[in-house]
Design a protein around this motif. Structure first.
Motif, PDB file in Angstrom:
ATOM      1  N   GLN A 297       0.846  -1.194   0.000  1.00 55.59           N
ATOM      2  CA  GLN A 297       0.000   0.000   0.000  1.00 55.59           C
ATOM      3  C   GLN A 297       0.879   1.240   0.000  1.00 55.59           C
ATOM      4  OE1 GLN A 297      -2.715   1.746   3.420  1.00 55.59           O
ATOM      5  NE2 GLN A 297      -3.817   0.087   2.380  1.00 55.59           N
ATOM      6  N   PRO A 298       0.917   1.988  -1.094  1.00 58.20           N
ATOM      7  CA  PRO A 298       1.732   3.205  -1.120  1.00 58.20           C
ATOM      8  C   PRO A 298       1.294   4.182  -0.047  1.00 58.20           C
ATOM      9  CG  PRO A 298       0.207   3.148  -2.968  1.00 58.20           C
ATOM     10  CD  PRO A 298       0.162   1.798  -2.335  1.00 58.20           C
ATOM     11  N   VAL A 299       2.270   4.893   0.505  1.00 60.31           N
ATOM     12  CA  VAL A 299       1.973   5.852   1.564  1.00 60.31           C
ATOM     13  C   VAL A 299       1.044   6.948   1.048  1.00 60.31           C
ATOM     14  CG1 VAL A 299       2.980   7.555   3.145  1.00 60.31           C
ATOM     15  CG2 VAL A 299       4.153   5.377   2.717  1.00 60.31           C
ATOM     16  N   ASN A 300       1.281   7.418  -0.161  1.00 54.49           N
ATOM     17  CA  ASN A 300       0.449   8.477  -0.739  1.00 54.49           C
ATOM     18  C   ASN A 300       0.359   8.277  -2.252  1.00 54.49           C
ATOM     19  OD1 ASN A 300      -0.928  10.771  -1.443  1.00 54.49           O
ATOM     20  ND2 ASN A 300       0.554  12.211  -0.600  1.00 54.49           N
ATOM     21  N   PRO A 301      -0.821   7.900  -2.772  1.00 56.56           N
ATOM     22  CA  PRO A 301      -0.951   7.663  -4.211  1.00 56.56           C
ATOM     23  C   PRO A 301      -1.252   8.924  -5.007  1.00 56.56           C
ATOM     24  CG  PRO A 301      -3.012   7.119  -3.140  1.00 56.56           C
ATOM     25  CD  PRO A 301      -2.066   7.567  -2.039  1.00 56.56           C
ATOM     26  N   THR A 302      -1.121  10.100  -4.373  1.00 52.72           N
ATOM     27  CA  THR A 302      -1.491  11.342  -5.050  1.00 52.72           C
ATOM     28  C   THR A 302      -0.280  12.229  -5.337  1.00 52.72           C
ATOM     29  OG1 THR A 302      -1.887  12.602  -3.004  1.00 52.72           O
ATOM     30  CG2 THR A 302      -3.730  11.305  -3.906  1.00 52.72           C
ATOM     31  N   PHE A 303      -0.511  13.225  -6.174  1.00 51.11           N
ATOM     32  CA  PHE A 303       0.494  14.226  -6.535  1.00 51.11           C
ATOM     33  C   PHE A 303      -0.110  15.598  -6.249  1.00 51.11           C
ATOM     34  CE2 PHE A 303       2.351  17.159  -9.661  1.00 51.11           C
ATOM     35  CZ  PHE A 303       3.703  16.938  -9.468  1.00 51.11           C
ATOM     36  N   LEU A 304       0.551  16.405  -5.427  1.00 48.49           N
ATOM     37  CA  LEU A 304       0.007  17.699  -5.036  1.00 48.49           C
ATOM     38  C   LEU A 304       0.193  18.745  -6.127  1.00 48.49           C
ATOM     39  CD1 LEU A 304       1.097  18.021  -1.279  1.00 48.49           C
ATOM     40  CD2 LEU A 304      -1.145  17.373  -2.191  1.00 48.49           C
ATOM     41  N   LEU A 305      -0.801  19.592  -6.290  1.00 46.44           N
ATOM     42  CA  LEU A 305      -0.726  20.736  -7.196  1.00 46.44           C
ATOM     43  C   LEU A 305      -0.559  22.002  -6.368  1.00 46.44           C
ATOM     44  CD1 LEU A 305      -3.718  19.798  -9.543  1.00 46.44           C
ATOM     45  CD2 LEU A 305      -1.277  19.351  -9.923  1.00 46.44           C
ATOM     46  N   HIS A 306       0.264  22.919  -6.844  1.00 38.46           N
ATOM     47  CA  HIS A 306       0.534  24.143  -6.100  1.00 38.46           C
ATOM     48  C   HIS A 306       0.228  25.365  -6.961  1.00 38.46           C
ATOM     49  CE1 HIS A 306       3.034  21.083  -4.099  1.00 38.46           C
ATOM     50  NE2 HIS A 306       2.829  21.784  -2.999  1.00 38.46           N
ATOM     51  N   ASP A 307      -0.166  26.454  -6.288  1.00 42.50           N
ATOM     52  CA  ASP A 307      -0.408  27.695  -7.012  1.00 42.50           C
ATOM     53  C   ASP A 307       0.897  28.462  -7.181  1.00 42.50           C
ATOM     54  OD1 ASP A 307       0.154  28.903  -4.578  1.00 42.50           O
ATOM     55  OD2 ASP A 307      -1.943  29.230  -4.058  1.00 42.50           O
ATOM     56  N   GLU A 308       0.813  29.668  -7.732  1.00 39.39           N
ATOM     57  CA  GLU A 308       2.023  30.442  -8.020  1.00 39.39           C
ATOM     58  C   GLU A 308       2.789  30.817  -6.767  1.00 39.39           C
ATOM     59  OE1 GLU A 308       0.813  33.773 -10.329  1.00 39.39           O
ATOM     60  OE2 GLU A 308       0.362  32.578 -12.118  1.00 39.39           O
TER      61      GLU A 308
END
Length: 391
Positions: free
Chosen positions: A259-270
């Motif tokens: 089970q991966p610790v975090n299967p997501t990728f965060l998006l950031h603003d400017e």
């Protein structure tokens, strides 16, 4: 092992970095590998058996290649048992010309060959009797470590490596089923290459659709327009409101779960603040999956070539300096120096270099994985700073 050498063509984007370019002429221990060497693939096609051995590797990433000459030199490694460095002879692919993703900044310091073939670094170390025929890696968000000779701990989970296209030529495992939260998809088995050299995990199309659609059902967040990112399933969020993310679980042979610790990728603003997140899984162009670097974060992953199995356990990596060491020296299990039959030792795949933020596969890119597997070498990419240890 591949490094970029003193002359690099088309790499102007890296001029603002101190790459510490390797220069064979300045090394007192280097020598060009001659065409007559048993590990030179050119073999009888050499016009002069004493001429340097060339290499040319193509990767799954579109139009991405590396070519140059093979050089033999000494690799200096730290030991957890001794203050004196261990000197190991290895063959280096001295890159003279790169193309494709390399010109976009990929692997500016080079690649480390960790495959099963004779020419890889672990193979050299094991044949020299310096370590057992195994190595491990531990990843965090901003660093990584590799331990040659490490076979992990007794409490780790494991699953066997299996043949891919009939050959034990790379680190392939069987995935029996996939789950999102408590929802599991039976009869969704597939084979997957465990590869630190790819940024984002890829699943075969039908399994990708099942996982992604179920993930979308379980996420309590607003969907972002698909054209806004390179991923298909992205959602709005903020530093103050981050919704619960459902787990993604892969079940290997023997009912062993990963089970991966975090299967997501965060998006950031400017301003650098969190603006959203994406399911960091992409479609594989082949019925073969890739368990990539993003799923390996937070784990100590063991590539036990002596016993032909993958091991893993959760780790923050900072506690490894005090962990149990494996004695220096060859294996005592009377296993062969290399687990592969002799007719399979020279073929291993070249996998996609890690490309953060370039998740969507190009429709015009290469899709014949079987053809690439038969004609190139496996090079796993460590994109994070790495400390080398021999255990």
């Amino acid at each position: 092992m591949g490094v970029w050498c003193s002359v690099i063509y088309g790499a102007s984007i890296m001029q603002d970095r101190d790459l510490g370019i390797y220069k064979p002429a300045e090394s007192t221990t280097s020598r060009h590998l001659p065409c007559s060497h048993e590990l030179c693939l050119l073999g009888s096609d050499c016009t002069n058996q004493k001429q340097p051995c060339p290499y040319n590797t193509k990767y799954l990433q579109e139009n991405t290649t590396s070519s140059g000459l093979l050089v033999e030199d000494i690799l200096h490694l730290d030991s957890r048992e001794s203050h004196a460095p261990v000197k190991a002879s290895v063959i280096i692919g001295c890159g003279r010309k790169q193309s494709g993703s390399y010109l976009d900044g990929i692997a500016p310091d080079g690649l480390l060959g960790l495959g099963m073939a004779d020419i890889s670094v672990p193979s050299f170390l094991a044949r020299a009797g310096l370590v057992r025929n195994s190595f491990s890696m531990c990843f965090t968000k901003d660093s990584g470590r590799i331990f040659f000779g490490d076979q992990g701990v007794s409490t780790q989970q494991s699953t066997p490596f299996v043949p891919l296209y009939g050959k034990l030529q790379t680190y392939t495992v069987n995935v029996d089923k996939s789950c999102v939260g408590h929802k599991c998809f039976e009869s969704t088995s597939f084979q997957a290459i465990v590869d630190s050299g790819t940024s984002f995990t890829a699943l075969p199309l039908d399994i990708y659709k099942a996982v992604a659609i179920e993930f979308d059902k379980q996420v309590n967040a607003s969907r972002l327009p698909q054209e806004a990112t390179s991923f298909d399933y992205c959602y709005s969020a903020s530093p103050l409101v981050m919704p619960d993310v459902p787990t993604v679980t892969l079940t290997f042979a023997g009912n062993k779960s990963f089970q991966p610790v975090n299967p997501t990728f965060l998006l950031h603003d400017e301003e650098g603040a969190v603006a959203g997140f994406c399911l960091a899984v992409v479609q594989s162009p082949e019925p073969i999956g890739i368990i990539a670097q993003n799923f390996l974060l937070g784990y100590h992953v063991v590539f036990d070539r002596e016993n032909m199995k993958l091991g893993w356990y959760r780790s923050e990596c900072h506690d490894l300096d005090n962990s149990t060491t494996v004695p220096l020296g060859p294996s005592q299990h009377n296993s062969p120096e290399d687990p592969l039959p002799s007719n399979e030792q020279q073929t291993s795949p070249a996998v996609t270099p890690a490309v953060a933020g370039r998740a969507r596969a190009s429709s015009s890119g290469p899709t014949n994985l079987h053809k690439l597997l038969a004609n190139s070498h496996l090079l796993l990419l460590l994109t994070m700073s790495t400390v080398f240890f021999i255990s």
